[in-house]
Design an enzyme around this catalytic site. Sequence first.
Site, PDB file in Angstrom:
ATOM      1  N   LYS A  17       0.822  -1.227   0.000  1.00 52.49           N
ATOM      2  CA  LYS A  17       0.000   0.000   0.000  1.00 52.49           C
ATOM      3  C   LYS A  17       0.852   1.272   0.000  1.00 52.49           C
ATOM      4  O   LYS A  17       0.446   2.292  -0.540  1.00 52.49           O
ATOM      5  CB  LYS A  17      -0.956  -0.010   1.193  1.00 52.49           C
ATOM      6  CG  LYS A  17      -0.229   0.106   2.521  1.00 52.49           C
ATOM      7  CD  LYS A  17      -1.156  -0.079   3.712  1.00 52.49           C
ATOM      8  CE  LYS A  17      -0.358   0.141   4.976  1.00 52.49           C
ATOM      9  NZ  LYS A  17      -0.943  -0.449   6.167  1.00 52.49           N
ATOM     10  N   ARG A  65      -7.038  -0.455  17.376  1.00 53.81           N
ATOM     11  CA  ARG A  65      -7.499  -0.187  16.026  1.00 53.81           C
ATOM     12  C   ARG A  65      -8.453  -1.338  15.715  1.00 53.81           C
ATOM     13  O   ARG A  65      -9.421  -1.506  16.457  1.00 53.81           O
ATOM     14  CB  ARG A  65      -6.322  -0.070  15.054  1.00 53.81           C
ATOM     15  CG  ARG A  65      -6.700   0.722  13.795  1.00 53.81           C
ATOM     16  CD  ARG A  65      -5.550   0.941  12.840  1.00 53.81           C
ATOM     17  NE  ARG A  65      -5.187  -0.290  12.131  1.00 53.81           N
ATOM     18  CZ  ARG A  65      -4.230  -0.358  11.209  1.00 53.81           C
ATOM     19  NH1 ARG A  65      -3.535   0.732  10.894  1.00 53.81           N
ATOM     20  NH2 ARG A  65      -3.949  -1.484  10.593  1.00 53.81           N
TER      21      ARG A  65
HETATM   22  C1  LIG Z   1       0.096  -1.116   6.706  1.00 52.23           C
HETATM   23  C2  LIG Z   1      -0.120  -2.400   7.397  1.00 52.23           C
HETATM   24  C3  LIG Z   1       0.957  -3.249   7.665  1.00 52.23           C
HETATM   25  C4  LIG Z   1       2.374  -2.914   7.281  1.00 52.23           C
HETATM   26  O1  LIG Z   1       2.962  -2.097   8.228  1.00 52.23           O
HETATM   27  P1  LIG Z   1       4.468  -1.589   8.104  1.00 52.23           P
HETATM   28  O2  LIG Z   1       4.683  -0.808   9.338  1.00 52.23           O
HETATM   29  O3  LIG Z   1       4.536  -0.774   6.858  1.00 52.23           O
HETATM   30  O4  LIG Z   1       5.336  -2.799   8.021  1.00 52.23           O
HETATM   31  C5  LIG Z   1       0.672  -4.450   8.290  1.00 52.23           C
HETATM   32  N1  LIG Z   1      -0.574  -4.783   8.651  1.00 52.23           N
HETATM   33  C6  LIG Z   1      -1.632  -3.986   8.422  1.00 52.23           C
HETATM   34  C7  LIG Z   1      -2.981  -4.421   8.849  1.00 52.23           C
HETATM   35  C8  LIG Z   1      -1.440  -2.760   7.792  1.00 52.23           C
HETATM   36  O5  LIG Z   1      -2.497  -1.966   7.568  1.00 52.23           O
END
Ligand SMILES: *Cc1c(COP(=O)(O)O)cnc(C)c1O
Length: 355
Positions: A36, A131
């Site tokens: 993302k 969250r």
């Molecule tokens: C964005 C996201 C991640 C990745 O997190 P990073 O800190 O970029 O490694 C993992 N799990 C979920 C649910 C996310 O939304």
Amino acid sequence: MKYPCVEIDINKIRHNARYVVDYCGKNGIEVMGITKGICALLPVVMAMLDAGVKKLGDSRLHNIEALRKAGFEVPIYLIRIPMLSEVRDAVHLADGSLNSEVGVIKALAHEAQAIGKIHKVILMVDVGDLREGVMPEDVLDVAGQIIGCPGVEFEGLGTNLGCYGGILASYENTKVLVDLAADIEKRYGIKVKTLSGGNTATLALLEKGELAPGINQFRIGEAILLGTDETNSRNVPGTLQGTMKLKAEVIEVKTKPSLPIGEVGRDAFGNVPVFEDKGLMKRAIVALGKQDCRIEGLRPLDETIEILGASSDHMIIDVTKRSKIETGDVLEFGMNYGAMLSLMTSKYVDKITLC
Ligand SMILES: *Cc1c(COP(=O)(O)O)cnc(C)c1O
């Protein structure tokens, strides 16, 4: 070249992905590569796969659709719990998703059955970051409602830390997941395959040897894309930084007072600006603004210059200490995750991949 642009060093990202995959692999953890942060930009995704990433995850179906159209055949997960209104597309486009609502999971099951697919479900558990996720005391009951539901496979449990509440991963909060999995196996007689225990911030726990044994998946974006770990304010050991560079062009250079002249109202974003009087200042404007970028996340690569602020389309820079600067010059900036996210999302910013 067109400006502003982000230059992406694919070799560095490939190195980071390989490092993270190897390091996690040695510890029995598979890596879901999270795309993302770069809006699933294909050359970056290819670098992740080259490096040994075998599963992808993205929070936006829009990005997952682009990956499908590009022909990637690895499993792809929707990592934001699905909206009810996107359940149909989620089942068509993604192999699985992270979930916390029984109603949504039932809708996924219904849709999957209709098209003869099995959609994999990772049930999210909220271990304290507040969250997404089911509260730990409700997990056994909710798992029972999913297991045996035709159309979905209960693949395992997941948790997310260090994102909203800023809560750090610990032995205790990752152990909650492992214990719940054992309870589920005992109660329902199934194998809980996946324990998706965290993100970039959880790597630090593994390094310290404090990750609860049994966790077997990390979902990693930032450590691969930037080599940083914002939650723990550090660079991830073994990775490279400087993977991405913003380049923006100077459109004005003038000596002006540092204090605005006249009666102070609100700025374009509704804030009352406060300035320090530093006397006369040589100021440059570059053609880039808040519409394109979360400016607070930028850092000039030239240490003699300083970002003063920005409006939607203009970023103002103190260049008093820089020896030479004129219109048409290009200034370079490093970025954190938030700045990367906004720049990659802006259609006004060119993305250039260097191989
Ligand atoms: C964005 C996201 C991640 C990745 O997190 P990073 O800190 O970029 O490694 C993992 N799990 C979920 C649910 C996310 O939304």
